[in-house]
Design a protein around this motif. Structure first.
Motif, PDB file in Angstrom:
ATOM      1  N   SER A  51       0.858  -1.186   0.000  1.00 47.13           N
ATOM      2  CA  SER A  51       0.000   0.000   0.000  1.00 47.13           C
ATOM      3  C   SER A  51       0.893   1.234   0.000  1.00 47.13           C
ATOM      4  CB  SER A  51      -0.912   0.017   1.229  1.00 47.13           C
ATOM      5  OG  SER A  51      -1.845  -1.046   1.169  1.00 47.13           O
ATOM      6  N   TYR A  52       0.544   2.192  -0.849  1.00 49.53           N
ATOM      7  CA  TYR A  52       1.397   3.357  -1.058  1.00 49.53           C
ATOM      8  C   TYR A  52       0.825   4.611  -0.404  1.00 49.53           C
ATOM      9  CZ  TYR A  52       4.041   0.702  -4.502  1.00 49.53           C
ATOM     10  OH  TYR A  52       4.837  -0.224  -5.113  1.00 49.53           O
ATOM     11  N   VAL A  53       1.725   5.522  -0.065  1.00 51.11           N
ATOM     12  CA  VAL A  53       1.364   6.830   0.442  1.00 51.11           C
ATOM     13  C   VAL A  53       2.216   7.864  -0.286  1.00 51.11           C
ATOM     14  CG1 VAL A  53       3.014   6.588   2.358  1.00 51.11           C
ATOM     15  CG2 VAL A  53       1.207   8.305   2.491  1.00 51.11           C
ATOM     16  N   SER A  54       1.613   8.968  -0.672  1.00 47.45           N
ATOM     17  CA  SER A  54       2.362  10.048  -1.316  1.00 47.45           C
ATOM     18  C   SER A  54       3.327  10.685  -0.331  1.00 47.45           C
ATOM     19  CB  SER A  54       1.395  11.111  -1.857  1.00 47.45           C
ATOM     20  OG  SER A  54       0.543  10.578  -2.843  1.00 47.45           O
ATOM     21  N   LEU A  55       4.417  11.193  -0.841  1.00 47.93           N
ATOM     22  CA  LEU A  55       5.370  11.883   0.018  1.00 47.93           C
ATOM     23  C   LEU A  55       4.730  13.137   0.611  1.00 47.93           C
ATOM     24  CD1 LEU A  55       8.664  11.601  -2.068  1.00 47.93           C
ATOM     25  CD2 LEU A  55       7.813  10.096  -0.263  1.00 47.93           C
ATOM     26  N   THR A  56       5.120  13.460   1.824  1.00 48.75           N
ATOM     27  CA  THR A  56       4.551  14.615   2.505  1.00 48.75           C
ATOM     28  C   THR A  56       5.003  15.923   1.855  1.00 48.75           C
ATOM     29  OG1 THR A  56       4.274  15.698   4.659  1.00 48.75           O
ATOM     30  CG2 THR A  56       6.448  14.793   4.175  1.00 48.75           C
ATOM     31  N   SER A  57       4.180  16.942   2.016  1.00 45.39           N
ATOM     32  CA  SER A  57       4.554  18.274   1.544  1.00 45.39           C
ATOM     33  C   SER A  57       5.074  19.143   2.683  1.00 45.39           C
ATOM     34  CB  SER A  57       3.343  18.965   0.894  1.00 45.39           C
ATOM     35  OG  SER A  57       2.274  19.087   1.833  1.00 45.39           O
ATOM     36  N   ALA A  58       5.061  18.596   3.898  1.00 46.15           N
ATOM     37  CA  ALA A  58       5.458  19.372   5.081  1.00 46.15           C
ATOM     38  C   ALA A  58       6.982  19.416   5.210  1.00 46.15           C
ATOM     39  CB  ALA A  58       4.838  18.763   6.337  1.00 46.15           C
ATOM     40  N   TYR A  59       7.509  20.596   5.381  1.00 51.39           N
ATOM     41  CA  TYR A  59       8.946  20.792   5.551  1.00 51.39           C
ATOM     42  C   TYR A  59       9.288  20.722   7.043  1.00 51.39           C
ATOM     43  CZ  TYR A  59      13.531  22.987   5.284  1.00 51.39           C
ATOM     44  OH  TYR A  59      14.872  23.246   5.378  1.00 51.39           O
ATOM     45  N   PRO A  60      10.430  20.137   7.426  1.00 51.47           N
ATOM     46  CA  PRO A  60      11.518  19.641   6.586  1.00 51.47           C
ATOM     47  C   PRO A  60      11.424  18.155   6.217  1.00 51.47           C
ATOM     48  CG  PRO A  60      12.243  19.678   8.848  1.00 51.47           C
ATOM     49  CD  PRO A  60      10.835  20.232   8.853  1.00 51.47           C
ATOM     50  N   ALA A  61      10.369  17.453   6.665  1.00 52.33           N
ATOM     51  CA  ALA A  61      10.264  16.030   6.317  1.00 52.33           C
ATOM     52  C   ALA A  61      10.238  15.817   4.810  1.00 52.33           C
ATOM     53  CB  ALA A  61       9.018  15.425   6.963  1.00 52.33           C
ATOM     54  N   SER A  62       9.699  16.795   4.075  1.00 52.00           N
ATOM     55  CA  SER A  62       9.598  16.684   2.623  1.00 52.00           C
ATOM     56  C   SER A  62      10.959  16.625   1.947  1.00 52.00           C
ATOM     57  CB  SER A  62       8.799  17.857   2.062  1.00 52.00           C
ATOM     58  OG  SER A  62       9.406  19.099   2.428  1.00 52.00           O
ATOM     59  N   THR A  63      12.009  17.003   2.648  1.00 48.80           N
ATOM     60  CA  THR A  63      13.357  16.973   2.090  1.00 48.80           C
ATOM     61  C   THR A  63      13.871  15.542   1.981  1.00 48.80           C
ATOM     62  OG1 THR A  63      13.754  19.083   3.203  1.00 48.80           O
ATOM     63  CG2 THR A  63      15.674  17.946   2.325  1.00 48.80           C
ATOM     64  N   TYR A  64      13.345  14.656   2.822  1.00 48.63           N
ATOM     65  CA  TYR A  64      13.806  13.280   2.897  1.00 48.63           C
ATOM     66  C   TYR A  64      12.720  12.352   2.344  1.00 48.63           C
ATOM     67  CZ  TYR A  64      17.023  15.733   5.959  1.00 48.63           C
ATOM     68  OH  TYR A  64      17.943  16.620   6.457  1.00 48.63           O
ATOM     69  N   TRP A  65      12.780  11.078   2.691  1.00 45.50           N
ATOM     70  CA  TRP A  65      11.676  10.168   2.393  1.00 45.50           C
ATOM     71  C   TRP A  65      10.641  10.392   3.483  1.00 45.50           C
ATOM     72  CZ3 TRP A  65      11.030   8.231  -2.177  1.00 45.50           C
ATOM     73  CH2 TRP A  65      12.120   7.847  -2.968  1.00 45.50           C
ATOM     74  N   GLY A  66       9.824  11.425   3.323  1.00 41.05           N
ATOM     75  CA  GLY A  66       8.893  11.850   4.364  1.00 41.05           C
ATOM     76  C   GLY A  66       7.461  11.489   4.039  1.00 41.05           C
ATOM     77  N   ILE A  67       6.703  11.147   5.073  1.00 37.18           N
ATOM     78  CA  ILE A  67       5.287  10.790   4.920  1.00 37.18           C
ATOM     79  C   ILE A  67       4.488  11.408   6.066  1.00 37.18           C
ATOM     80  CG2 ILE A  67       5.778   8.595   3.767  1.00 37.18           C
ATOM     81  CD1 ILE A  67       5.213   7.190   6.466  1.00 37.18           C
ATOM     82  N   ASP A  68       3.148  11.317   5.954  1.00 35.68           N
ATOM     83  CA  ASP A  68       2.261  11.700   7.051  1.00 35.68           C
ATOM     84  C   ASP A  68       1.695  10.429   7.682  1.00 35.68           C
ATOM     85  OD1 ASP A  68       2.459  14.507   6.549  1.00 35.68           O
ATOM     86  OD2 ASP A  68       1.052  14.270   4.879  1.00 35.68           O
TER      87      ASP A  68
END
Length: 404
Positions: free
Chosen positions: A240-257
């Motif tokens: 199951s997939y999740v889009s990468l987060t748009s929240a900074y600074p997690a968005s700089t890495y492999w970030g998710i919500d």
């Protein structure tokens, strides 16, 4: 790891684990794909480390502050390494595998052997990691051999003239987003990662990386990287997939919500964080950590920096539920404790029961409120899809294991 890095009794799932999937999280059925696999070796440091929680916390705080990305091998109790060849004929180097950084470099504890395929780019490389570790040197391009099916031409690699924190390893295999390389090489805006070049050179059919870790305490403490897709034999359901987060600074890495519940009690509302093979523990915001400690009745052990519980408390421990894009992943009580056979590696007592949930050191709302590190990833298969800007998870035979 992050630039500034490092690194079950089968329980009935309560109703909350049966949440229906949202449209964006519909499972992706397993299909055949053009993939190639790189085997990993588990590395358990025998010298011991005190307060691994503080080491992980320092790494995450450096990442949040905008430090470069990677793994601090000095602080990694458990890590995975890959042997890759550089040059033609190839010289083999043992590298730490890191999805929290993106520069691949060699030269620590083993000199670079130049061959006819080695080309000096004229640039210098400098990457800083957590706890004041770093690498500096020259940037080359060279032939990089991952295995017989994965040979990369003109791969950009750093060659260390100075480095710290590698403890016997020869460098880092950076598998994070390419943006993390920006500003690290003097004469390039950014440098293509290993995965980028495999795809560009048509060695793989899709820019996807699959990561599998077996628990270090299991009978088969192995791991593998699958380039170009994932290994369907390692999962017990669909991804199951999740889009990468748009929240900074997690968005700089492999970030998710994601959100996290302990039993039926929410301890961390949906917020942004990262997935990182270089972080050992599972880190959560300080307010969520306080709720978790209160719910478990754990006390903070000063020697290890980890929460400690008694045998009776362990028997009463509830599962943790990580809800990611409508899909809930259960981390069982056994998955929440440090492998008791490895207690000596963290300065713990032989009979102690230590929890692998620790604090980020900052309250929620920072833009990086959790890190799903190795202790999460050894229970769930993960995929990193650059083309579609998403991460996938699936259960494995170890999701409900009782090896700890």
């Amino acid at each position: 790891m992050i630039p500034s890095t490092s690194f079950p009794a089968l329980l009935a799932l309560p109703a909350l684990a049966f949440l229906s999937l949202s449209a964006s999280a519909l499972p992706h059925a397993r299909t055949a794909s053009s993939t190639a696999t790189l085997k990993l070796a588990v590395r358990i440091n025998s010298y011991g480390i005190e307060n691994i929680a503080a080491a992980d916390r320092a790494r995450i705080q450096a990442l949040r502050a905008g430090g470069s990305s990677s793994v601090d091998a000095t602080n990694a109790v458990t890590g995975y390494t890959a042997v890759i060849g550089v040059g033609s004929p190839a010289t083999n180097y043992t590298l730490l595998v890191d999805t929290g950084s993106s520069n691949t470099w060699i030269g620590a504890n083993k000199p670079y052997q130049q061959t006819t395929t080695s080309q000096d780019t004229g640039g210098t490389v400098y990457v800083t990691y957590g706890d004041n570790s770093y690498v500096s040197g020259e940037e080359y391009t060279d032939t990089v051999t991952l295995n017989s099916d994965l040979v990369i031409d003109h791969q950009s690699i750093g060659v260390a003239s100075e480095d710290s924190g590698m403890d016997g390893l020869n460098g880092i295999l950076g598998l994070g987003p390419v943006d993390l390389t920006q500003g690290t090489v003097s004469n390039a805006y950014e440098v293509a990662t290993v995965t980028d070049n495999l795809y560009a050179q048509k060695k793989i059919s899709s820019e996807v990386l699959g990561v599998f870790f077996a628990p270090a305490s299991s009978d088969d403490s192995s791991g593998e990287l699958t380039f170009g897709g994932y290994d369907a034999s390692k999962i017990t359901g669909d991804i199951s997939y999740v889009s990468l987060t748009s929240a900074y600074p997690a968005s700089t890495y492999w970030g998710i919500d994601q959100s996290i519940s302990y039993g039926s009690t929410t301890i961390l509302s949906e917020t942004a964080g990262i997935v990182d093979t270089g972080t050992t523990l599972i880190l959560i915001a300080s307010d969520a950590f306080d709720k978790y400690q209160l719910a478990t009745g754990a006390t903070l052990d000063q020697s290890t920096g980890l929460l400690q519980i008694s045998s009776d408390q362990y028997n009463q421990l509830s599962s943790l539920y990580f809800t990611i894009s409508g899909v809930t992943y259960e981390l069982t009580p056994n998955g929440q404790i440090w492998p008791r056979s490895l207690n000596s590696a963290i300065g713990g007592t032989s009979g102690g029961i230590y929890l692998v949930i620790s604090s980020t050191g900052s309250p929620s709302g920072s833009g990086m409120d959790f890190t799903n590190g190795y202790c999460f990833l050894e229970r769930f298969y993960s995929t990193y899809d650059t083309t579609n800007s998403r991460i996938g998870f699936a259960t494995t035979e170890y999701t409900y294991a009782t090896t700890n």
